[in-house]
Design a protein around this motif. Sequence first.
Motif, PDB file in Angstrom:
ATOM      1  N   SER A 256       0.837  -1.199   0.000  1.00  0.00           N
ATOM      2  CA  SER A 256       0.000   0.000   0.000  1.00  0.00           C
ATOM      3  C   SER A 256       0.874   1.252   0.000  1.00  0.00           C
ATOM      4  O   SER A 256       1.895   1.311   0.674  1.00  0.00           O
ATOM      5  N   ARG A 257       0.446   2.225  -0.796  1.00  0.00           N
ATOM      6  CA  ARG A 257       1.179   3.487  -0.915  1.00  0.00           C
ATOM      7  C   ARG A 257       0.492   4.560  -0.090  1.00  0.00           C
ATOM      8  O   ARG A 257      -0.727   4.667  -0.104  1.00  0.00           O
ATOM      9  N   THR A 258       1.296   5.350   0.608  1.00  0.00           N
ATOM     10  CA  THR A 258       0.772   6.492   1.345  1.00  0.00           C
ATOM     11  C   THR A 258       1.665   7.691   1.073  1.00  0.00           C
ATOM     12  O   THR A 258       2.840   7.546   0.741  1.00  0.00           O
ATOM     13  N   VAL A 259       1.077   8.853   1.197  1.00  0.00           N
ATOM     14  CA  VAL A 259       1.841  10.097   1.155  1.00  0.00           C
ATOM     15  C   VAL A 259       1.818  10.620   2.582  1.00  0.00           C
ATOM     16  O   VAL A 259       0.756  10.814   3.162  1.00  0.00           O
ATOM     17  N   ARG A 260       3.007  10.799   3.136  1.00  0.00           N
ATOM     18  CA  ARG A 260       3.127  11.150   4.548  1.00  0.00           C
ATOM     19  C   ARG A 260       3.965  12.415   4.703  1.00  0.00           C
ATOM     20  O   ARG A 260       4.998  12.549   4.054  1.00  0.00           O
ATOM     21  N   THR A 261       3.540  13.297   5.583  1.00  0.00           N
ATOM     22  CA  THR A 261       4.376  14.427   5.974  1.00  0.00           C
ATOM     23  C   THR A 261       5.105  14.005   7.236  1.00  0.00           C
ATOM     24  O   THR A 261       4.481  13.558   8.205  1.00  0.00           O
ATOM     25  N   LEU A 262       6.421  14.127   7.194  1.00  0.00           N
ATOM     26  CA  LEU A 262       7.286  13.634   8.265  1.00  0.00           C
ATOM     27  C   LEU A 262       8.085  14.781   8.861  1.00  0.00           C
ATOM     28  O   LEU A 262       8.613  15.621   8.134  1.00  0.00           O
ATOM     29  N   GLY A 263       8.197  14.793  10.165  1.00  0.00           N
ATOM     30  CA  GLY A 263       9.003  15.778  10.868  1.00  0.00           C
ATOM     31  C   GLY A 263       9.862  15.094  11.913  1.00  0.00           C
ATOM     32  O   GLY A 263       9.758  13.886  12.118  1.00  0.00           O
ATOM     33  N   GLU A 264      10.696  15.889  12.578  1.00  0.00           N
ATOM     34  CA  GLU A 264      11.574  15.368  13.634  1.00  0.00           C
ATOM     35  C   GLU A 264      12.348  14.153  13.131  1.00  0.00           C
ATOM     36  O   GLU A 264      12.354  13.086  13.747  1.00  0.00           O
ATOM     37  N   LEU A 265      13.000  14.313  12.001  1.00  0.00           N
ATOM     38  CA  LEU A 265      13.679  13.208  11.332  1.00  0.00           C
ATOM     39  C   LEU A 265      14.975  12.828  12.033  1.00  0.00           C
ATOM     40  O   LEU A 265      15.762  13.684  12.424  1.00  0.00           O
ATOM     41  N   ASP A 266      15.194  11.524  12.145  1.00  0.00           N
ATOM     42  CA  ASP A 266      16.433  10.990  12.717  1.00  0.00           C
ATOM     43  C   ASP A 266      16.867   9.823  11.849  1.00  0.00           C
ATOM     44  O   ASP A 266      16.178   8.807  11.765  1.00  0.00           O
ATOM     45  N   LEU A 267      17.992   9.980  11.206  1.00  0.00           N
ATOM     46  CA  LEU A 267      18.507   8.978  10.283  1.00  0.00           C
ATOM     47  C   LEU A 267      19.325   7.946  11.047  1.00  0.00           C
ATOM     48  O   LEU A 267      20.266   8.285  11.760  1.00  0.00           O
ATOM     49  N   ASP A 268      18.932   6.685  10.926  1.00  0.00           N
ATOM     50  CA  ASP A 268      19.648   5.569  11.546  1.00  0.00           C
ATOM     51  C   ASP A 268      19.608   4.418  10.540  1.00  0.00           C
ATOM     52  O   ASP A 268      18.756   3.537  10.623  1.00  0.00           O
ATOM     53  N   PRO A 269      20.505   4.464   9.544  1.00  0.00           N
ATOM     54  CA  PRO A 269      20.442   3.522   8.416  1.00  0.00           C
ATOM     55  C   PRO A 269      20.311   2.077   8.870  1.00  0.00           C
ATOM     56  O   PRO A 269      20.953   1.695   9.834  1.00  0.00           O
ATOM     57  N   PRO A 270      19.454   1.354   8.214  1.00  0.00           N
ATOM     58  CA  PRO A 270      18.711   1.659   6.988  1.00  0.00           C
ATOM     59  C   PRO A 270      17.328   2.250   7.250  1.00  0.00           C
ATOM     60  O   PRO A 270      16.450   2.173   6.405  1.00  0.00           O
ATOM     61  N   TYR A 271      17.144   2.886   8.407  1.00  0.00           N
ATOM     62  CA  TYR A 271      15.826   3.403   8.780  1.00  0.00           C
ATOM     63  C   TYR A 271      15.844   4.911   8.959  1.00  0.00           C
ATOM     64  O   TYR A 271      16.889   5.519   9.213  1.00  0.00           O
ATOM     65  N   LEU A 272      14.655   5.469   8.875  1.00  0.00           N
ATOM     66  CA  LEU A 272      14.422   6.872   9.160  1.00  0.00           C
ATOM     67  C   LEU A 272      13.344   6.919  10.242  1.00  0.00           C
ATOM     68  O   LEU A 272      12.236   6.420  10.041  1.00  0.00           O
TER      69      LEU A 272
END
Length: 92
Positions: A52-68
């Motif tokens: 399923s596809r969603t369009v999401r507005t994301l804030g407070e981003l923290d990059l921890d590869p391979p995840y966000l």
Amino acid sequence: MVSVLVSFADTDTEEIVAVHARLLSLADVRQLAHVVDEGQAVTSEYVAASGSRTVRTLGELDLDPPYLYAWCHLRGGERVLALSRIHGVMPA
């Protein structure tokens, strides 16, 4: 395609995003890396494991590869998103 993106990476964050978000264009890699570095919000197209596809507005981003890790305005809570499932980004 990844090696091409990585060779054009201007920052460490761009390189990390390019390696893990292989479906993104160079412009999208740069935009996502920029908002992560600057602490800004972004709108993304995300494809869940179910397809399923969603369009999401994301804030407070923290990059921890391979995840966000991000605050998802669509779900009203923190979410862990696989960078490999992000299919596009645009300004929030």
